[in-house]
Design an enzyme around this catalytic site. Structure first.
Site, PDB file in Angstrom:
ATOM      1  N   LYS A 204      26.057 -65.253 -40.310  1.00 43.46           N
ATOM      2  CA  LYS A 204      26.517 -64.337 -39.290  1.00 43.46           C
ATOM      3  C   LYS A 204      28.063 -63.843 -39.428  1.00 43.46           C
ATOM      4  CE  LYS A 204      24.774 -63.182 -36.232  1.00 43.46           C
ATOM      5  NZ  LYS A 204      23.939 -61.778 -35.853  1.00 43.46           N
ATOM      6  N   HIS A 340      13.787 -61.832 -37.104  1.00 46.95           N
ATOM      7  CA  HIS A 340      15.073 -62.052 -36.344  1.00 46.95           C
ATOM      8  C   HIS A 340      14.932 -63.266 -35.393  1.00 46.95           C
ATOM      9  CE1 HIS A 340      17.058 -61.260 -32.148  1.00 46.95           C
ATOM     10  NE2 HIS A 340      17.960 -61.352 -33.076  1.00 46.95           N
TER      11      HIS A 340
HETATM   12  O1  GKR Z   1      23.117 -65.903 -31.894  1.00 51.76           O
HETATM   13  O2  GKR Z   1      24.956 -64.903 -31.681  1.00 51.76           O
HETATM   14  C1  GKR Z   1      24.078 -64.950 -32.227  1.00 51.76           C
HETATM   15  C2  GKR Z   1      23.378 -63.883 -32.785  1.00 51.76           C
HETATM   16  O3  GKR Z   1      24.316 -62.675 -33.146  1.00 51.76           O
HETATM   17  C3  GKR Z   1      21.814 -63.301 -32.147  1.00 51.76           C
HETATM   18  O4  GKR Z   1      22.276 -62.852 -30.949  1.00 51.76           O
HETATM   19  C4  GKR Z   1      21.396 -61.938 -32.787  1.00 51.76           C
HETATM   20  O5  GKR Z   1      20.571 -61.438 -31.990  1.00 51.76           O
HETATM   21  O6  GKR Z   1      20.391 -63.330 -34.466  1.00 51.76           O
HETATM   22  C5  GKR Z   1      20.696 -62.266 -33.947  1.00 51.76           C
HETATM   23  C6  GKR Z   1      20.847 -61.070 -35.412  1.00 51.76           C
HETATM   24  O7  GKR Z   1      20.531 -61.210 -36.044  1.00 51.76           O
HETATM   25  O8  GKR Z   1      21.623 -60.250 -35.066  1.00 51.76           O
HETATM   26 MG    MG Z   2      20.977 -59.421 -37.013  1.00 45.71          MG
END
Ligand code: GKR
Ligand code: MG
Length: 445
Positions: A204, A340
């Site tokens: 991420k 996802h």
């Molecule tokens: O958990 O902060 C998080 C992610 O950014 C999530 O909200 C996203 O929806 O995992 C997700 C993604 O792949 O974009």
């Molecule tokens: Mg994503």
């Protein structure tokens, strides 16, 4: 018009709907949305048949998703679980198919335009679990039959601040420690991969300067070797130019089963990115869980060749059966399919695993946030669902293969009642803990 079968009682007639709003500790994870709250929220659905069998589902948390489920109570109670899904079909596609339906700007679970798709998905999962438990068959075998017994997941790495989530006396140990540098991310990755046996990594991103995130991927590649698939997801934090630079810089790192997930926002920029990289001999696909979030987005996406790997998620793609349809479309049109996730517990993990087990054209390891949640919060009987060798095993147990631990569920409800959070708001957390002036600027770099 609902076609409920209330006159002659069938074994799978639903006599009760229970919705449990729960909270679970969540570490201070960062993304371009901001900072995770100390508690992530979920709604857990139980539907009980007249012969006492209960089907369960887990979905987005907080007040809005709960209210949407409550709105369907009149259609659910009294209905036959086998017929209800047909009766609720008008909910399947949700509203809108343009950029307003995309998830670029809103945190997952808070876009009113996909409320009905999300709500249908939760009801579908609970009905399929109920039917499976009634006939003694696992959900994956009910929805077309499994094509794999083990579903492989990817290590999902996050930059994070120190802390393990929870608040006050409920503050949790910090399993992974602060992680805001490439070196600490390699440590996080090694710890997670060793513990769960993951065979691929998703980073991420959209948190540090892109140069630092590129360096993180390089160090991950050095640590895990060129055969280990790597992906990077900045949640649309980069301009097109930055996405191009990162695509070039990570040509090697993303070459083996990797992708650029939502580097920039919008199908036009994603399409330009793809064309430009291809013209330079770089075949890194774009993946997305925000630009293409409904069937209505597919024609434009195909026309523009913007996103080559769709991230499915039964929680908002209108349930498991629709994800299977999506898989078929991806196969026919030469697109890849990945999965996802959002912060979740074991009921969602099993639902994700069942749909993955019964979706032939699933071409990547799935995402899961599961390692970020703790045993203290798990709501399924027997505790944490084991991830071994990076995989969840889908057994022959009926339904989703899990049942609720009602004591743990009650603790989750208590946490929800005590905590001040009623929806996910990563911006507010950023302002509270990191920078009072923080704004979600897209693109930031
Ligand atoms: O958990 O902060 C998080 C992610 O950014 C999530 O909200 C996203 O929806 O995992 C997700 C993604 O792949 O974009
Ligand atoms: Mg994503």
């Amino acid at each position: 018009m609902s076609r409920q079968n209330t006159d002659s009682k069938t074994p799978m007639q639903i006599k009760d709907l229970r919705i449990h709003s729960i909270a679970m500790a969540d570490p201070p994870l960062r993304s371009s949305y901001g900072l995770h709250q100390p508690y992530a929220l979920r709604n857990v659905v139980e539907i009980e048949s007249i012969d006492g069998i209960t089907g369960i589902a887990e979905t987005y948390g907080g007040d809005n998703p709960r209210a949407a489920l409550e709105n369907l109570r009149g259609q659910i109670v009294g209905a036959d679980a086998m017929r209800l899904l047909g009766d609720l079909q008008p909910l399947v596609h949700g509203e809108g198919g343009g950029s307003e339906r995309s998830q670029v700007n809103l945190v997952p679970g808070e876009n009113p335009l996909d409320t009905s798709a999300r709500t249908y998905a939760a009801v579908e999962t609970a009905c399929l679990d109920l039917v499976g438990k009634s006939v003694g068959k696992p959900v994956c075998d009910l929805i077309g039959g499994r094509v794999r017994d083990k579903v492989s997941f990817s290590a999902y790495l996050f930059y994070k601040h120190g802390g393990g989530g929870g608040e006050g006396a409920d503050a949790r140990p910090d399993e992974y420690g602060e992680c805001l540098t490439p070196e600490s991310m390699v440590r996080q990755a090694r710890q997670m991969a060793d513990q769960y046996g993951f065979q691929s990594i998703k980073l991420k991103a959209g948190v540090l300067d892109p140069g630092q995130e590129v360096e993180t991927l390089r160090q991950l590649r050095q640590e895990f070797g060129g055969e280990f698939p790597l992906r990077i997801d900045p949640n649309s934090a980069w301009k097109l130019e930055t996405s191009l630079e990162v695509g070039r810089a990570l040509k090697e790192e993303l070459s083996n089963g990797g992708y650029l997930e939502d580097p920039c926002a919008g199908l036009d920029d994603l399409a330009t990115l793809r064309q430009q990289l291809l013209s330079e001999g770089i075949d890194t696909p774009n993946a997305s869980n925000v630009a293409v979030t409904s069937f209505a987005h597919l024609p434009e996406n195909l026309h523009k060749d913007a996103v080559q790997v769709i991230l499915c998620d039964h929680h908002y793609w209108s349930g498991m059966r629709q994800v299977q349809h999506l898989g078929k479309i991806c196969q026919v049109f030469g697109m890849g399919l990945s999965m996802h996730s959002n912060s979740h517990l074991g009921v969602s993990l099993m639902a994700m695993s069942h749909v993955a087990a019964a979706t032939p054209h699933l071409t990547y390891d799935c995402d899961t946030h599961y390692p970020w949640q703790s045993a203290d919060d798990e709501i399924v009987e027997g505790g944490r669902v084991p991830i071994v060798g990076g995989c969840i095993e889908v057994t022959d147990k009926p339904g989703l293969g899990v049942t609720l631990d009602h004591d743990q569920l009650a603790r989750g409800r208590e946490r929800y009642d005590k905590c001040p959070y009623r929806k996910r708001d990563d911006t507010a957390q950023m302002r509270k803990h990191v920078d009072p002036a923080w704004e979600r600027i897209l693109p930031r770099w």
